[in-house]
Design a protein around this motif. Structure first.
Motif, PDB file in Angstrom:
ATOM      1  N   SER A   1      41.859  33.425  45.640  1.00  0.00           N
ATOM      2  CA  SER A   1      40.846  34.201  44.886  1.00  0.00           C
ATOM      3  C   SER A   1      40.813  33.659  43.367  1.00  0.00           C
ATOM      4  O   SER A   1      41.878  33.267  42.806  1.00  0.00           O
ATOM      5  CB  SER A   1      41.810  35.703  44.845  1.00  0.00           C
ATOM      6  OG  SER A   1      41.896  36.042  45.985  1.00  0.00           O
ATOM      7  N   LEU A   2      39.605  33.803  43.006  1.00  0.00           N
ATOM      8  CA  LEU A   2      39.207  33.492  41.765  1.00  0.00           C
ATOM      9  C   LEU A   2      39.003  34.709  40.799  1.00  0.00           C
ATOM     10  O   LEU A   2      38.283  35.456  41.278  1.00  0.00           O
ATOM     11  CB  LEU A   2      37.947  32.360  41.396  1.00  0.00           C
ATOM     12  CG  LEU A   2      37.400  32.237  40.136  1.00  0.00           C
ATOM     13  CD1 LEU A   2      38.637  31.434  39.371  1.00  0.00           C
ATOM     14  CD2 LEU A   2      36.430  31.260  40.336  1.00  0.00           C
ATOM     15  N   ILE A   3      39.652  34.879  39.728  1.00  0.00           N
ATOM     16  CA  ILE A   3      39.242  35.969  38.882  1.00  0.00           C
ATOM     17  C   ILE A   3      38.736  35.530  37.343  1.00  0.00           C
ATOM     18  O   ILE A   3      39.565  34.562  36.843  1.00  0.00           O
ATOM     19  CB  ILE A   3      40.624  37.050  38.649  1.00  0.00           C
ATOM     20  CG1 ILE A   3      41.226  37.529  39.861  1.00  0.00           C
ATOM     21  CG2 ILE A   3      40.418  38.047  37.592  1.00  0.00           C
ATOM     22  CD1 ILE A   3      42.449  38.177  39.561  1.00  0.00           C
TER      23      ILE A   3
ATOM     24  N   ASP B   1      39.850  38.901  52.347  1.00  0.00           N
ATOM     25  CA  ASP B   1      39.894  38.122  51.058  1.00  0.00           C
ATOM     26  C   ASP B   1      39.113  38.705  49.896  1.00  0.00           C
ATOM     27  O   ASP B   1      37.559  38.605  50.098  1.00  0.00           O
ATOM     28  CB  ASP B   1      39.476  36.641  51.359  1.00  0.00           C
ATOM     29  CG  ASP B   1      40.501  36.068  52.151  1.00  0.00           C
ATOM     30  OD1 ASP B   1      41.354  36.613  52.868  1.00  0.00           O
ATOM     31  OD2 ASP B   1      40.388  34.760  52.583  1.00  0.00           O
ATOM     32  N   ILE B   2      39.653  38.634  48.810  1.00  0.00           N
ATOM     33  CA  ILE B   2      38.861  38.596  47.431  1.00  0.00           C
ATOM     34  C   ILE B   2      38.613  37.591  47.130  1.00  0.00           C
ATOM     35  O   ILE B   2      39.537  36.684  46.484  1.00  0.00           O
ATOM     36  CB  ILE B   2      39.659  39.621  46.612  1.00  0.00           C
ATOM     37  CG1 ILE B   2      39.643  41.002  47.065  1.00  0.00           C
ATOM     38  CG2 ILE B   2      38.650  39.805  45.350  1.00  0.00           C
ATOM     39  CD1 ILE B   2      38.616  41.870  47.399  1.00  0.00           C
ATOM     40  N   VAL B   3      37.475  36.877  47.181  1.00  0.00           N
ATOM     41  CA  VAL B   3      37.094  35.516  47.137  1.00  0.00           C
ATOM     42  C   VAL B   3      36.768  35.290  45.394  1.00  0.00           C
ATOM     43  O   VAL B   3      37.465  34.285  44.930  1.00  0.00           O
ATOM     44  CB  VAL B   3      35.936  35.098  47.746  1.00  0.00           C
ATOM     45  CG1 VAL B   3      35.444  33.626  47.453  1.00  0.00           C
ATOM     46  CG2 VAL B   3      36.310  35.203  49.269  1.00  0.00           C
TER      47      VAL B   3
ATOM     48  N   ILE C   1      46.182  32.745  43.204  1.00  0.00           N
ATOM     49  CA  ILE C   1      44.980  33.426  42.493  1.00  0.00           C
ATOM     50  C   ILE C   1      44.739  32.229  41.248  1.00  0.00           C
ATOM     51  O   ILE C   1      45.865  32.109  40.471  1.00  0.00           O
ATOM     52  CB  ILE C   1      45.595  34.768  42.139  1.00  0.00           C
ATOM     53  CG1 ILE C   1      45.680  35.511  43.185  1.00  0.00           C
ATOM     54  CG2 ILE C   1      44.732  35.386  41.244  1.00  0.00           C
ATOM     55  CD1 ILE C   1      46.138  37.107  43.119  1.00  0.00           C
ATOM     56  N   ASN C   2      43.593  32.231  41.117  1.00  0.00           N
ATOM     57  CA  ASN C   2      43.430  31.252  39.952  1.00  0.00           C
ATOM     58  C   ASN C   2      42.767  32.232  38.952  1.00  0.00           C
ATOM     59  O   ASN C   2      41.755  32.880  39.068  1.00  0.00           O
ATOM     60  CB  ASN C   2      42.475  30.093  40.179  1.00  0.00           C
ATOM     61  CG  ASN C   2      43.089  29.068  40.947  1.00  0.00           C
ATOM     62  OD1 ASN C   2      44.244  28.850  40.964  1.00  0.00           O
ATOM     63  ND2 ASN C   2      42.367  28.397  41.970  1.00  0.00           N
ATOM     64  N   ILE C   3      43.167  32.328  37.623  1.00  0.00           N
ATOM     65  CA  ILE C   3      42.775  33.164  36.363  1.00  0.00           C
ATOM     66  C   ILE C   3      41.719  32.198  35.803  1.00  0.00           C
ATOM     67  O   ILE C   3      42.279  31.305  35.145  1.00  0.00           O
ATOM     68  CB  ILE C   3      43.737  33.517  35.589  1.00  0.00           C
ATOM     69  CG1 ILE C   3      44.801  34.371  36.408  1.00  0.00           C
ATOM     70  CG2 ILE C   3      42.827  34.310  34.330  1.00  0.00           C
ATOM     71  CD1 ILE C   3      44.268  35.789  37.231  1.00  0.00           C
TER      72      ILE C   3
END
Length: 254
Positions: A192-194, A241-243, A149-151
Protein backbone atom coordinates in the motif's frame (compact mmCIF):
# COMPACT_ATOMS: atom_id res chain seq x y z
CA UNK A 1 -22.60 -2.59 12.13
CA UNK A 2 -22.42 -2.32 15.92
CA UNK A 3 -19.71 -0.35 17.67
CA UNK A 4 -18.12 -3.53 19.00
CA UNK A 5 -18.12 -5.13 15.55
CA UNK A 6 -16.56 -2.00 14.06
CA UNK A 7 -13.82 -2.04 16.71
CA UNK A 8 -13.16 -5.70 15.94
CA UNK A 9 -12.97 -4.90 12.23
CA UNK A 10 -10.26 -2.30 12.83
CA UNK A 11 -8.10 -4.43 15.10
CA UNK A 12 -8.55 -8.09 14.18
CA UNK A 13 -5.81 -7.98 11.51
CA UNK A 14 -3.52 -5.94 13.75
CA UNK A 15 -3.73 -7.53 17.19
CA UNK A 16 -0.54 -9.46 18.06
CA UNK A 17 1.00 -8.74 14.66
CA UNK A 18 4.73 -8.00 14.46
CA UNK A 19 5.23 -4.57 12.93
CA UNK A 20 8.37 -2.62 12.02
CA UNK A 21 8.05 1.18 11.70
CA UNK A 22 11.05 3.07 10.36
CA UNK A 23 11.36 6.68 11.45
CA UNK A 24 9.10 5.87 14.36
CA UNK A 25 10.34 8.35 16.94
CA UNK A 26 8.70 11.50 15.55
CA UNK A 27 5.83 12.75 13.44
CA UNK A 28 3.85 10.22 11.41
CA UNK A 29 6.00 7.29 12.52
CA UNK A 30 5.58 8.07 16.19
CA UNK A 31 1.81 8.53 15.94
CA UNK A 32 1.53 5.31 13.93
CA UNK A 33 3.65 3.29 16.34
CA UNK A 34 1.62 4.36 19.35
CA UNK A 35 -1.70 3.80 17.60
CA UNK A 36 -0.77 0.31 16.37
CA UNK A 37 0.48 -0.69 19.81
CA UNK A 38 -2.83 0.54 21.25
CA UNK A 39 -4.59 -1.69 18.70
CA UNK A 40 -2.70 -4.70 20.06
CA UNK A 41 0.30 -4.92 17.73
CA UNK A 42 3.88 -5.57 18.80
CA UNK A 43 5.94 -2.72 17.39
CA UNK A 44 9.64 -2.25 16.73
CA UNK A 45 10.46 1.32 15.74
CA UNK A 46 13.66 2.90 14.51
CA UNK A 47 15.02 6.41 14.83
CA UNK A 48 18.19 8.45 15.01
CA UNK A 49 17.54 10.65 18.03
CA UNK A 50 17.86 9.08 21.48
CA UNK A 51 15.83 11.82 23.19
CA UNK A 52 12.95 11.37 20.73
CA UNK A 53 13.07 7.61 21.24
CA UNK A 54 12.96 7.92 25.02
CA UNK A 55 10.07 10.37 24.78
CA UNK A 56 8.11 8.00 22.53
CA UNK A 57 8.68 5.04 24.85
CA UNK A 58 7.68 7.19 27.82
CA UNK A 59 4.39 8.05 26.14
CA UNK A 60 3.85 4.37 25.32
CA UNK A 61 4.21 3.61 29.03
CA UNK A 62 1.69 6.30 29.95
CA UNK A 63 -0.75 4.77 27.47
CA UNK A 64 -0.30 1.33 29.00
CA UNK A 65 1.36 -0.19 25.93
CA UNK A 66 5.00 0.11 26.93
CA UNK A 67 5.43 -3.66 26.77
CA UNK A 68 4.33 -3.64 23.12
CA UNK A 69 6.88 -1.14 21.80
CA UNK A 70 10.64 -1.37 21.53
CA UNK A 71 12.88 1.11 19.75
CA UNK A 72 16.42 1.15 18.41
CA UNK A 73 18.72 3.90 17.23
CA UNK A 74 20.12 3.24 13.77
CA UNK A 75 20.91 4.95 10.46
CA UNK A 76 18.66 3.58 7.74
CA UNK A 77 20.84 5.13 5.03
CA UNK A 78 23.62 2.58 5.63
CA UNK A 79 23.93 -1.15 5.02
CA UNK A 80 25.04 -1.56 8.63
CA UNK A 81 21.93 0.23 9.81
CA UNK A 82 19.67 -2.08 7.79
CA UNK A 83 21.48 -5.14 9.16
CA UNK A 84 21.01 -3.87 12.70
CA UNK A 85 17.28 -3.33 12.17
CA UNK A 86 16.58 -6.81 10.86
CA UNK A 87 18.81 -8.51 13.39
CA UNK A 88 16.56 -6.88 15.99
CA UNK A 89 13.46 -7.95 14.05
CA UNK A 90 14.62 -11.57 14.13
CA UNK A 91 15.59 -11.39 17.78
CA UNK A 92 12.40 -9.70 18.95
CA UNK A 93 9.80 -11.22 16.65
CA UNK A 94 11.16 -14.28 14.89
CA UNK A 95 9.06 -13.20 11.89
CA UNK A 96 7.62 -10.00 10.45
CA UNK A 97 3.99 -9.34 9.54
CA UNK A 98 4.09 -5.67 8.56
CA UNK A 99 6.73 -3.19 7.39
CA UNK A 100 5.90 0.51 7.44
CA UNK A 101 8.52 2.40 5.45
CA UNK A 102 8.33 5.92 6.84
CA UNK A 103 11.82 7.27 7.62
CA UNK A 104 12.54 10.34 5.50
CA UNK A 105 14.32 13.67 5.53
CA UNK A 106 13.23 16.99 4.05
CA UNK A 107 15.32 18.66 1.35
CA UNK A 108 14.83 21.40 -1.19
CA UNK A 109 16.37 22.16 -4.57
CA UNK A 110 19.23 20.44 -6.38
CA UNK A 111 20.64 23.96 -6.73
CA UNK A 112 21.47 23.78 -3.04
CA UNK A 113 23.83 21.58 -1.04
CA UNK A 114 26.43 19.15 -2.34
CA UNK A 115 26.86 15.55 -3.50
CA UNK A 116 27.27 14.13 0.00
CA UNK A 117 24.02 15.74 1.15
CA UNK A 118 22.06 14.53 -1.89
CA UNK A 119 23.48 11.06 -1.46
CA UNK A 120 22.40 10.94 2.18
CA UNK A 121 18.85 12.10 1.32
CA UNK A 122 18.47 9.56 -1.48
CA UNK A 123 19.85 6.73 0.64
CA UNK A 124 17.51 7.62 3.49
CA UNK A 125 14.34 8.48 1.58
CA UNK A 126 14.52 5.92 -1.23
CA UNK A 127 17.25 3.32 -0.85
CA UNK A 128 16.22 2.74 2.77
CA UNK A 129 12.70 1.84 1.57
CA UNK A 130 14.12 -0.55 -1.00
CA UNK A 131 16.51 -2.24 1.41
CA UNK A 132 13.92 -2.66 4.17
CA UNK A 133 11.41 -4.02 1.67
CA UNK A 134 13.97 -6.57 0.44
CA UNK A 135 14.60 -7.79 3.97
CA UNK A 136 10.91 -7.82 4.84
CA UNK A 137 10.00 -9.83 1.74
CA UNK A 138 12.60 -12.45 2.60
CA UNK A 139 10.80 -12.97 5.92
CA UNK A 140 7.25 -12.77 4.51
CA UNK A 141 7.50 -14.98 1.43
CA UNK A 142 7.98 -18.32 3.24
CA UNK A 143 4.70 -17.74 5.09
CA UNK A 144 2.96 -16.29 1.99
CA UNK A 145 1.68 -13.40 4.10
CA UNK A 146 2.67 -9.84 4.89
CA UNK A 147 1.99 -6.19 4.26
CA UNK A 148 4.33 -3.38 3.22
CA UNK A 149 3.08 0.19 3.62
CA UNK A 150 5.13 2.94 2.02
CA UNK A 151 4.58 6.48 3.29
CA UNK A 152 5.06 8.69 0.26
CA UNK A 153 4.07 12.29 -0.36
CA UNK A 154 1.85 14.50 -2.48
CA UNK A 155 5.15 15.83 -3.85
CA UNK A 156 5.28 12.87 -6.22
CA UNK A 157 2.26 14.35 -8.04
CA UNK A 158 2.49 18.08 -7.35
CA UNK A 159 6.25 18.33 -8.00
CA UNK A 160 6.67 21.67 -6.30
CA UNK A 161 9.17 24.22 -7.49
CA UNK A 162 12.39 24.37 -5.43
CA UNK A 163 11.87 20.88 -4.02
CA UNK A 164 13.50 18.80 -6.74
CA UNK A 165 15.59 16.51 -4.52
CA UNK A 166 12.71 15.59 -2.23
CA UNK A 167 10.36 15.24 -5.21
CA UNK A 168 12.80 12.84 -6.86
CA UNK A 169 12.78 10.53 -3.84
CA UNK A 170 9.00 10.58 -3.37
CA UNK A 171 8.40 10.02 -7.08
CA UNK A 172 10.73 7.05 -6.83
CA UNK A 173 8.68 5.64 -3.95
CA UNK A 174 5.50 6.02 -5.98
CA UNK A 175 6.91 4.05 -8.90
CA UNK A 176 8.57 1.50 -6.63
CA UNK A 177 5.31 0.80 -4.81
CA UNK A 178 3.35 0.22 -8.03
CA UNK A 179 5.93 -2.17 -9.43
CA UNK A 180 6.59 -3.96 -6.15
CA UNK A 181 2.92 -4.80 -5.70
CA UNK A 182 2.95 -6.67 -9.01
CA UNK A 183 6.05 -8.56 -7.93
CA UNK A 184 4.88 -9.79 -4.54
CA UNK A 185 1.07 -10.02 -4.56
CA UNK A 186 1.12 -13.61 -5.81
CA UNK A 187 3.32 -14.42 -2.82
CA UNK A 188 0.55 -13.27 -0.48
CA UNK A 189 2.17 -9.91 0.31
CA UNK A 190 0.18 -6.68 0.12
CA UNK A 191 1.69 -3.31 -0.82
CA UNK A 192 0.00 0.00 0.00
CA UNK A 193 1.15 3.54 -0.77
CA UNK A 194 -0.09 6.42 1.39
CA UNK A 195 0.59 9.91 0.06
CA UNK A 196 -0.17 12.70 2.57
CA UNK A 197 -0.36 16.38 1.89
CA UNK A 198 1.06 18.85 4.42
CA UNK A 199 1.32 17.30 7.89
CA UNK A 200 2.24 19.10 11.10
CA UNK A 201 5.59 17.45 11.91
CA UNK A 202 9.25 18.36 12.40
CA UNK A 203 9.75 18.16 8.62
CA UNK A 204 7.76 21.37 8.14
CA UNK A 205 9.69 24.66 7.99
CA UNK A 206 7.01 26.39 10.07
CA UNK A 207 7.01 26.54 13.87
CA UNK A 208 4.78 24.23 15.97
CA UNK A 209 2.57 27.23 16.76
CA UNK A 210 2.19 28.04 13.06
CA UNK A 211 1.39 24.40 12.33
CA UNK A 212 -1.35 24.30 14.96
CA UNK A 213 -2.86 27.43 13.41
CA UNK A 214 -2.81 25.85 9.94
CA UNK A 215 -4.49 22.76 11.37
CA UNK A 216 -7.28 24.96 12.77
CA UNK A 217 -7.66 26.59 9.35
CA UNK A 218 -7.89 23.12 7.71
CA UNK A 219 -4.69 23.79 5.78
CA UNK A 220 -2.60 21.09 7.45
CA UNK A 221 -3.09 17.51 8.66
CA UNK A 222 -2.08 16.03 11.99
CA UNK A 223 0.24 13.03 12.18
CA UNK A 224 -2.59 11.02 13.73
CA UNK A 225 -4.63 11.45 10.54
CA UNK A 226 -2.03 9.41 8.67
CA UNK A 227 -1.77 6.89 11.50
CA UNK A 228 -5.51 6.23 11.12
CA UNK A 229 -4.95 5.73 7.39
CA UNK A 230 -2.32 3.09 8.17
CA UNK A 231 -4.75 1.43 10.55
CA UNK A 232 -7.41 1.39 7.83
CA UNK A 233 -5.06 -0.21 5.28
CA UNK A 234 -4.04 -2.93 7.71
CA UNK A 235 -7.62 -3.63 8.80
CA UNK A 236 -8.73 -4.85 5.37
CA UNK A 237 -9.49 -8.55 4.81
CA UNK A 238 -7.22 -10.64 2.61
CA UNK A 239 -9.46 -10.14 -0.42
CA UNK A 240 -9.11 -6.35 -0.24
CA UNK A 241 -6.01 -4.26 -1.01
CA UNK A 242 -5.76 -0.52 -0.45
CA UNK A 243 -3.28 0.13 -3.25
CA UNK A 244 -2.97 3.91 -3.10
CA UNK A 245 -4.41 6.37 -0.61
CA UNK A 246 -4.06 10.14 -1.07
CA UNK A 247 -4.85 12.36 1.91
CA UNK A 248 -4.91 16.15 1.67
CA UNK A 249 -5.85 18.90 4.11
CA UNK A 250 -9.31 20.21 3.23
CA UNK A 251 -8.02 23.63 2.19
CA UNK A 252 -4.68 22.62 0.70
CA UNK A 253 -5.92 23.30 -2.79
CA UNK A 254 -3.36 21.60 -4.99
Amino acid sequence: MTQQTYADYLTKNISNKSILVTGGTAGIGRATSLMLASAGANVLLTGQDQAHLEDTLKDAGKMGVGDRIKGIITDISTAQGITKIFSEVDSRFGNLDVLINNAALAYQSISEGNYEEWEHIIKTNLLGYLACSNQAIQRMKPRKAGHIINIGSMSADVREKNSSVYVATKSGIQGFSASLRKEVNESGIKVSLIEPGAVGTDMQPSTPEEQREKEKKLEMLQAEDIAYAVLYCLAQPLRCDIVELKIRPHLQLI
